[in-house]
Scaffold this active site. Structure first.
Site, PDB file in Angstrom:
ATOM      1  N   GLY A   1       0.702   3.391   3.341  1.00  0.00           N
ATOM      2  CA  GLY A   1       0.831   2.128   4.057  1.00  0.00           C
ATOM      3  C   GLY A   1       0.740   2.291   5.565  1.00  0.00           C
ATOM      4  O   GLY A   1      -0.038   3.089   6.093  1.00  0.00           O
TER       5      GLY A   1
ATOM      6  N   ASP B   1       2.896   3.559   7.536  1.00  0.00           N
ATOM      7  CA  ASP B   1       3.387   4.887   7.920  1.00  0.00           C
ATOM      8  C   ASP B   1       2.215   5.880   7.958  1.00  0.00           C
ATOM      9  O   ASP B   1       2.008   6.605   8.961  1.00  0.00           O
ATOM     10  CB  ASP B   1       4.437   5.311   6.873  1.00  0.00           C
ATOM     11  CG  ASP B   1       5.271   6.516   7.273  1.00  0.00           C
ATOM     12  OD1 ASP B   1       5.191   6.939   8.441  1.00  0.00           O
ATOM     13  OD2 ASP B   1       6.011   7.024   6.407  1.00  0.00           O
TER      14      ASP B   1
END
Ligand code: AR6
Length: 174
Positions: free
Chosen positions: A32, A34
């Site tokens: 995602g 991150d």
């Protein structure tokens, strides 16, 4: 008072003082937003996270917590990592999601960040229903005691931008 703005886009390209990362407790990367932040910012961010794990945060960052690192080669100056709660039907974990935003803004104040870009924490892999995630994000940021001037929610897709736009509209009736 903080001004909230909404934008569809990629948070990694934002030229702000700090961007918020929806991380996990390990601080050692993931998918995602991150994954996107670590890929775009380069290895300096992971190195800084590893230093935190070796020092101040041996057990990782608790859910609802926030911590700042360098932003590596991103246009932003800092990354503020938060750990959102996994959505658990039947359990009210909303205080932990609110905490992500209040703690992120508190860390922003500590590092002197006045413009902050934020994603929809917990609304991806962690399964939080989009409208509830948007309501919590917006009400928390709008009422937080902070010196941050601009909180820019950067929503990855059109559907999430629409949800945040509707949620903000409902908070500010004409
Ligand atoms: N810019 C802005 N928003 C993005 C971007 C981007 N580049 N990429 C994705 N999003 P998620 P979570 C949106 O799953 O739910 C990771 O593996 C995405 O569409 O990134 O808090 C961590 O390491 C969604 O709306 O975060 C954790 O293990 C929102 O960002 C776990 O996922 C959040 O989705 C955290 O899950």
């Amino acid at each position: 008072m903080v001004t909230v703005s909404l934008l569809q886009g990629d948070i990694t390209s934002q030229a702000v003082d700090a961007i918020v990362n929806a991380a996990n407790s390990s601080l050692l990367g993931g998918g995602g937003v991150d994954g996107a932040i670590h890929r775009a910012g380069g290895p300096e961010i992971l190195a800084a996270c590893r230093r935190l794990r070796a020092g101040a945060l041996p057990d990782g960052l608790p859910t609802g917590g926030a911590v700042a690192t360098t932003a590596g080669r991103l246009a932003a100056r800092h990354v503020i990592h938060v750990v959102g709660p996994v959505h658990a039907p039947g359990q009210d974990r909303s205080h932990l999601l609110r905490s992500c935003y209040t703690q992120a803004l508190a860390v922003a104040d500590e590092i002197g960040a006045r413009t902050v870009a934020l994603p929809a924490v917990s609304a991806g892999a962690y399964g939080w229903p989009a409208r509830d995630a948007a309501d919590i994000a917006l009400t928390t940021v709008l009422t937080a005691p902070t010196s941050v001037k601009e909180a820019r929610f950067v929503l990855f897709d059109e559907a999430m931008l629409r949800v945040f736009t509707e949620a903000l509209g409902a908070l500010q009736p004409r």
